[in-house]
Design an enzyme around this catalytic site. Sequence first.
Site, mmCIF file in Angstrom:
data_model
loop_
_atom_site.group_PDB
_atom_site.id
_atom_site.type_symbol
_atom_site.label_atom_id
_atom_site.label_comp_id
_atom_site.label_asym_id
_atom_site.label_seq_id
_atom_site.Cartn_x
_atom_site.Cartn_y
_atom_site.Cartn_z
ATOM 1 N N ASP A 26 0.518 -1.040 0.170
ATOM 2 C CA ASP A 26 -0.392 -0.457 -0.611
ATOM 3 C C ASP A 26 0.738 1.000 -0.171
ATOM 4 O O ASP A 26 1.600 1.721 0.568
ATOM 5 C CB ASP A 26 -0.971 0.063 1.205
ATOM 6 C CG ASP A 26 -1.865 1.063 1.013
ATOM 7 O OD1 ASP A 26 -2.095 1.475 -0.130
ATOM 8 O OD2 ASP A 26 -3.064 0.816 2.158
ATOM 9 N N ASP A 27 0.921 2.024 -1.128
ATOM 10 C CA ASP A 27 1.556 3.352 -1.667
ATOM 11 C C ASP A 27 3.026 3.213 -0.847
ATOM 12 O O ASP A 27 3.676 4.368 -0.482
ATOM 13 C CB ASP A 27 1.471 4.454 0.185
ATOM 14 C CG ASP A 27 0.076 5.051 0.145
ATOM 15 O OD1 ASP A 27 -0.783 4.724 -0.567
ATOM 16 O OD2 ASP A 27 -0.599 6.344 1.089
ATOM 17 N N CYS A 62 -5.720 4.740 -3.818
ATOM 18 C CA CYS A 62 -6.045 3.835 -3.092
ATOM 19 C C CYS A 62 -7.215 2.403 -4.060
ATOM 20 O O CYS A 62 -6.709 1.335 -4.630
ATOM 21 C CB CYS A 62 -6.303 3.190 -2.048
ATOM 22 S SG CYS A 62 -4.095 3.701 -0.759
ATOM 23 N N ASP A 293 -0.019 -0.612 -5.101
ATOM 24 C CA ASP A 293 -1.387 0.422 -5.570
ATOM 25 C C ASP A 293 -0.845 1.531 -6.117
ATOM 26 O O ASP A 293 -1.631 1.634 -7.036
ATOM 27 C CB ASP A 293 -2.605 0.026 -4.874
ATOM 28 C CG ASP A 293 -2.319 0.555 -3.483
ATOM 29 O OD1 ASP A 293 -1.282 0.969 -3.087
ATOM 30 O OD2 ASP A 293 -2.853 0.919 -2.542
ATOM 31 N N ASN A 294 0.179 2.316 -5.387
ATOM 32 C CA ASN A 294 0.526 3.588 -5.895
ATOM 33 C C ASN A 294 1.384 4.392 -5.015
ATOM 34 O O ASN A 294 2.239 3.110 -3.924
ATOM 35 C CB ASN A 294 -0.633 4.712 -5.461
ATOM 36 C CG ASN A 294 -1.394 4.409 -4.368
ATOM 37 O OD1 ASN A 294 -2.294 4.573 -4.378
ATOM 38 N ND2 ASN A 294 -0.450 5.028 -3.475
#
Length: 489
Positions: A26-27, A62, A293-294
């Site tokens: 995540d991130d 997200c 995801d990013n």
Amino acid sequence: MFNCLCVSVFVGLTHALPNFVFVLTDDQDLVLRSLDYMNKTTKLVANEGVTFTNFFVNSPICCPSRSTILTGKYAHNCHVYNNSVEGGCSGPEWQKEHERASVAAILKSKGNYRTFYAGKYLNQYGEKNTGGVKHAPEGYDWWLGLQGNSKYYNYTLSINGTGQFFENEYLTDQITKYALDFLNQKSTIESNFFMMLAPPACHAPFTPAPRHSNLFPDLKTLRTLPFNVTPVHKHWLVQMPPEILPSDVTVLDEIYKNRIRTLQAVDDMVEVIINKLQEVNVLSNTYFILASDNGFHIGQFTQPWDKREPYESDIHVPLLIRGPNISKKVLSEFPVAAVDILPTILDLAKIEKKDSDGQSFKDELFRRESPPFTKNILVEYWGEADSSSIDPQCPWSFDNELSQCVLDAWCKCQDSRNNTYSCLVALSDHSKFKFCVFEGGFIEAYNLVEDPHEMHNLKLQKIEVAHYYSILEQFKHCEGTSCLINYKI
Ligand SMILES: *[C@@H]1O[C@H](CO)[C@@H](O)[C@H](O)[C@H]1NC(C)=O
Ligand SMILES: *[C@@H]1O[C@H](CO)[C@@H](O)[C@H](O)[C@H]1NC(C)=O
Ligand SMILES: *[C@@H]1O[C@H](CO)[C@@H](O)[C@H](O)[C@H]1NC(C)=O
Ligand SMILES: *[C@@H]1O[C@H](CO)[C@@H](O)[C@H](O)[C@H]1NC(C)=O
Ligand SMILES: *[C@@H]1O[C@H](CO)[C@@H](O)[C@H](O)[C@H]1NC(C)=O
Ligand SMILES: *[C@@H]1O[C@H](CO)[C@@H](O)[C@H](O)[C@H]1NC(C)=O
């Protein structure tokens, strides 16, 4: 006798198909060098397989990005525009339509795979207005979805549709534990399986596991370009005051350090799972994927800490894959987008799917060097405005035009309604070009070969703008095969 033959043929076929373990962080950035601190992942995944150095997400936020990864459809086709229910995140259309056509659901229904999901799913998952934790998405044999957004402690998981609260169990480790339980089942190992492990790391609130909380005491965030500079030709939001003061930089250093610390538990997870796959004798038939995801920025272009921008820090992220027939230590420059992951996994599982917006890059997994290539990638983002996210002590009073302006980030707003944009990222073996159009018509364009830090917004001729604009318009409205265009730029 006829039956026995059928069964054995069926078992034989099943075993010819590979398993998948997909770790979705995540991130997690690439550009801020987070992978440099994941030694186990480097040794066990990157050094044993292929690193895609040009992996881009199609939306740097997200919920839209995860929706794209899960379905192989652009955010504009699954209608997930932001992290809220009104923006489509885990909303009625998602649950009725797109969720049921996720990569796991397809592998299960068409390939007879056993499927597993543990960890962060979609930001609104499990909330009252999206059906609560009793809603277990179709397509998973084991469903261990996190209610809401990333957390490290004090969270609720939907255990196959029943909520369970955990106070003291560090979430990344809890996911690892469930993954081991799944892999300890004979029924898992005797069939093909697909696992998605979605740890909260390295998303806010950046809480490391106790065993990692004192690591890297001297680590500091990157000061290299484009840290704390504001080029004049960038979008209005980026140019908004204030600049980052020296006293603020220590805050950024802490965030950087703690993000890296949270990733240590992911590094442990990778090692533990790979050892387990080896122990139960399935490693040689398993594709192990790690992606984010990013991305994230920490002080780039004076933006405090967040994503949502079209710049490299936010859209260009890690993608590592090891597995059957993949050579060791390959660095592939072949461009890959988030939307391409589902078609690739299905391709490896020999399942045909015609309506994805992405393209399988299976062949690229098995090459040591990429042949000449041309690829166009769409990035889209819908700027948010939310006056309730503006701290009243901050000096801004733009009604409904700004969002995320908080004292913790010295009132620098992290988003605005007109931070709505779409970009064409056009890559070939000798060129890298980015062309972004913001709401209201503001344009940013970069030659990423000559200007990798995106400091010089190109002054394009009218005719060039018209050309790129028309390609971008096609992408923004494409669906399925109409998305598979790759113009030479
Ligand atoms: C990771 O590897 C590098 C280079 O081999 C080494 O300097 C560093 O101490 C290692 N980090 C950890 C946390 O083990
Ligand atoms: C979830 O459900 C599956 C059956 O589909 C079961 O085998 C598994 O043990 C359950 N997992 C947990 C953690 O309860
Ligand atoms: C969980 O939340 C409670 C109540 O806010 C807090 O006292 C406790 O310290 C939290 N636990 C952890 C492990 O963060
Ligand atoms: C974005 O919106 C703000 C506030 O309405 C406005 O002042 C600014 O000119 C806009 N910027 C661009 C690049 O459209
Ligand atoms: C790996 O390569 C061998 C030999 O070319 C082939 O028979 C096999 O099907 C390949 N396996 C996968 C999973 O691609
Ligand atoms: C999220 O997207 C929806 C649909 O486009 C929009 O109505 C809503 O205002 C957006 N949320 C924010 C905070 O901007």
